[in-house]
Design a protein around this motif. Structure first.
Motif, mmCIF file in Angstrom:
data_model
loop_
_atom_site.group_PDB
_atom_site.id
_atom_site.type_symbol
_atom_site.label_atom_id
_atom_site.label_comp_id
_atom_site.label_asym_id
_atom_site.label_seq_id
_atom_site.Cartn_x
_atom_site.Cartn_y
_atom_site.Cartn_z
ATOM 1 N N VAL A 127 11.970 4.117 9.321
ATOM 2 C CA VAL A 127 12.576 2.855 9.770
ATOM 3 C C VAL A 127 11.531 1.956 10.407
ATOM 4 C CG1 VAL A 127 14.252 1.809 11.339
ATOM 5 C CG2 VAL A 127 14.856 3.879 10.075
ATOM 6 N N GLN A 128 10.651 2.528 11.216
ATOM 7 C CA GLN A 128 9.586 1.752 11.860
ATOM 8 C C GLN A 128 8.629 1.172 10.825
ATOM 9 O OE1 GLN A 128 8.068 4.769 14.484
ATOM 10 N NE2 GLN A 128 9.320 4.085 16.211
ATOM 11 N N ALA A 129 8.290 1.968 9.820
ATOM 12 C CA ALA A 129 7.402 1.484 8.756
ATOM 13 C C ALA A 129 8.073 0.381 7.954
ATOM 14 C CB ALA A 129 7.011 2.645 7.844
ATOM 15 N N ASN A 194 9.620 -11.716 -0.565
ATOM 16 C CA ASN A 194 8.414 -11.001 -0.162
ATOM 17 C C ASN A 194 8.687 -9.901 0.854
ATOM 18 O OD1 ASN A 194 5.507 -12.305 -1.005
ATOM 19 N ND2 ASN A 194 7.135 -13.817 -1.116
ATOM 20 N N ALA A 195 9.491 -10.200 1.861
ATOM 21 C CA ALA A 195 9.698 -9.253 2.959
ATOM 22 C C ALA A 195 10.316 -7.923 2.510
ATOM 23 C CB ALA A 195 10.553 -9.902 4.050
ATOM 24 N N PRO A 196 11.409 -7.914 1.723
ATOM 25 C CA PRO A 196 11.981 -6.625 1.315
ATOM 26 C C PRO A 196 11.013 -5.778 0.492
ATOM 27 C CG PRO A 196 13.545 -8.402 0.947
ATOM 28 C CD PRO A 196 12.241 -9.044 1.263
ATOM 29 N N PHE A 197 10.238 -6.431 -0.384
ATOM 30 C CA PHE A 197 9.274 -5.690 -1.205
ATOM 31 C C PHE A 197 8.271 -4.948 -0.325
ATOM 32 C CE2 PHE A 197 4.975 -5.598 -2.957
ATOM 33 C CZ PHE A 197 5.170 -4.825 -4.093
ATOM 34 N N SER A 198 7.665 -5.671 0.639
ATOM 35 C CA SER A 198 6.668 -5.062 1.500
ATOM 36 C C SER A 198 7.279 -4.036 2.441
ATOM 37 C CB SER A 198 5.936 -6.132 2.311
ATOM 38 O OG SER A 198 5.083 -6.877 1.485
ATOM 39 N N ALA A 199 8.514 -4.284 2.855
ATOM 40 C CA ALA A 199 9.197 -3.326 3.729
ATOM 41 C C ALA A 199 9.367 -1.981 3.028
ATOM 42 C CB ALA A 199 10.555 -3.880 4.154
ATOM 43 N N ILE A 200 9.879 -2.019 1.804
ATOM 44 C CA ILE A 200 10.092 -0.784 1.045
ATOM 45 C C ILE A 200 8.751 -0.151 0.668
ATOM 46 C CG2 ILE A 200 11.032 0.169 -1.099
ATOM 47 C CD1 ILE A 200 13.142 -2.069 -0.980
ATOM 48 N N TYR A 201 7.797 -1.006 0.262
ATOM 49 C CA TYR A 201 6.481 -0.501 -0.135
ATOM 50 C C TYR A 201 5.799 0.237 1.012
ATOM 51 C CZ TYR A 201 1.494 -0.576 -1.216
ATOM 52 O OH TYR A 201 0.186 -0.219 -1.407
ATOM 53 N N TYR A 202 5.777 -0.388 2.191
ATOM 54 C CA TYR A 202 5.066 0.224 3.318
ATOM 55 C C TYR A 202 5.790 1.467 3.817
ATOM 56 C CZ TYR A 202 2.011 0.485 7.368
ATOM 57 O OH TYR A 202 1.093 0.905 8.293
ATOM 58 N N LEU A 204 7.525 3.602 1.916
ATOM 59 C CA LEU A 204 7.199 4.664 0.966
ATOM 60 C C LEU A 204 5.734 5.086 1.088
ATOM 61 C CD1 LEU A 204 9.107 3.415 -2.209
ATOM 62 C CD2 LEU A 204 9.750 5.277 -0.678
ATOM 63 N N TYR A 205 4.857 4.099 1.290
ATOM 64 C CA TYR A 205 3.429 4.388 1.410
ATOM 65 C C TYR A 205 3.138 5.312 2.589
ATOM 66 C CZ TYR A 205 -1.365 3.579 2.969
ATOM 67 O OH TYR A 205 -2.653 3.738 3.402
ATOM 68 N N THR A 206 3.666 4.974 3.769
ATOM 69 C CA THR A 206 3.402 5.791 4.953
ATOM 70 C C THR A 206 4.040 7.174 4.825
ATOM 71 O OG1 THR A 206 5.321 4.771 6.046
ATOM 72 C CG2 THR A 206 3.153 3.839 6.518
ATOM 73 N N ASP A 207 5.235 7.236 4.261
ATOM 74 C CA ASP A 207 5.920 8.522 4.119
ATOM 75 C C ASP A 207 5.168 9.438 3.154
ATOM 76 O OD1 ASP A 207 8.381 10.229 4.589
ATOM 77 O OD2 ASP A 207 8.482 10.005 2.416
ATOM 78 N N PHE A 212 1.514 13.993 1.728
ATOM 79 C CA PHE A 212 0.322 14.488 1.051
ATOM 80 C C PHE A 212 -0.688 15.052 2.054
ATOM 81 C CE2 PHE A 212 1.377 11.550 -2.633
ATOM 82 C CZ PHE A 212 1.686 12.589 -3.483
ATOM 83 N N HIS A 213 -0.757 14.426 3.228
ATOM 84 C CA HIS A 213 -1.674 14.917 4.250
ATOM 85 C C HIS A 213 -1.266 16.311 4.721
ATOM 86 C CE1 HIS A 213 -4.630 14.694 7.444
ATOM 87 N NE2 HIS A 213 -3.700 15.069 8.304
ATOM 88 N N LYS A 214 0.044 16.551 4.833
ATOM 89 C CA LYS A 214 0.524 17.870 5.245
ATOM 90 C C LYS A 214 0.195 18.932 4.195
ATOM 91 C CE LYS A 214 4.391 16.221 8.095
ATOM 92 N NZ LYS A 214 5.873 16.165 8.213
ATOM 93 N N LEU A 215 0.295 18.541 2.924
ATOM 94 C CA LEU A 215 0.010 19.502 1.859
ATOM 95 C C LEU A 215 -1.467 19.881 1.829
ATOM 96 C CD1 LEU A 215 2.158 18.011 -1.054
ATOM 97 C CD2 LEU A 215 2.651 20.048 0.295
#
Length: 227
Positions: A127-129, A194-202, A204-207, A212-215
């Motif tokens: 949610v924060q991302a 623009n805002a919804p695209f970047s919201a969803i993108y960021y 998914l990106y952070t998650d 991947f970092h945990k793996l």
């Protein structure tokens, strides 16, 4: 001893703050430069897209290749890069503002939001991302709206009898003839697209980056071709 310890803490705090400031500046400069380079490379596609949309509004149906041929025939190869200056300005400023706003907003949201269960220090929740990406991109879109208006008008020269000499001339001409509102045409569609695209993108990106970092699969992966 206490004074020495306090001095050490102060120096560490200053060093950390300086490092964060340098990281933010690096993000802004890197984002602006990459945005400018990319805008020059893809400008012909943007010009063709604008032409297709304007022709469709007039009832003219063309393929992408057909619009490309018409543009080259009417305006020459240079016509494919019409409107490059406002495009470069829009993306360079827009990406820079986006990265800068993102750095500040994600820090503010993280610091003033309650921690979720299992959330590590410095780690954004989905949610924060989502909020960080959406708000920062919305700010960037709002800031660059006047240049976006200029870009669109310069790309499709036949949309108006006015021949703009450059980005600054176009900004002045539109402001003089249509007022400030003319420079903000399409404000809400621009921000809301623009805002919804970047919201969803960021989000998914952070998650995905955290997963991947945990793996840590790269630590165990050895290409057989290099053995």
């Amino acid at each position: 001893m206490v004074q020495a310890g306090s001095s050490s803490v102060s120096v560490s705090s200053i060093s950390a703050a300086t490092s964060r400031g340098q990281n933010k500046l690096a993000s802004v400069l890197s984002g602006s430069f990459s945005g400018a380079v990319v805008s020059v490379c893809v400008q012909p596609l943007d010009v063709v897209r604008t032409r297709l949309q304007a022709d469709a509004a007039k009832g003219i149906s063309r393929s992408t290749a057909g619009a490309f041929r018409v543009l080259v025939k009417e305006q020459g190869v240079r016509g494919l890069w019409r409107g490059t200056s406002p495009t470069v300005a829009r993306l360079a400023v827009g990406v820079g503002v986006h990265f800068l706003a993102l750095e500040f907003i994600k820090d503010a949201i993280y610091n003033f939001s309650p921690r979720g269960p299992g959330q590590k220090h410095g780690q954004l929740s989905p949610v924060q991302a989502f909020m960080s990406g959406g708000i920062s991109r919305g700010i960037a879109a709002a800031v660059t709206c006047p240049v976006t208006v200029v870009k669109t008008r310069m790309e499709y020269v036949s949309a108006s009898s006015i021949k703009y000499k450059g980005t600054v001339h176009a900004l002045r001409t539109i402001a003089a003839s249509e007022g400030a509102s003319g420079l903000m045409r399409g404000f809400w569609p621009t921000v809301l697209s623009n805002a919804p695209f970047s919201a969803i993108y960021y989000m998914l990106y952070t998650d995905l980056r955290q997963r991947f970092h945990k793996l840590q699969w790269w630590q165990h992966w050895q290409p057989s071709l290099l053995m």
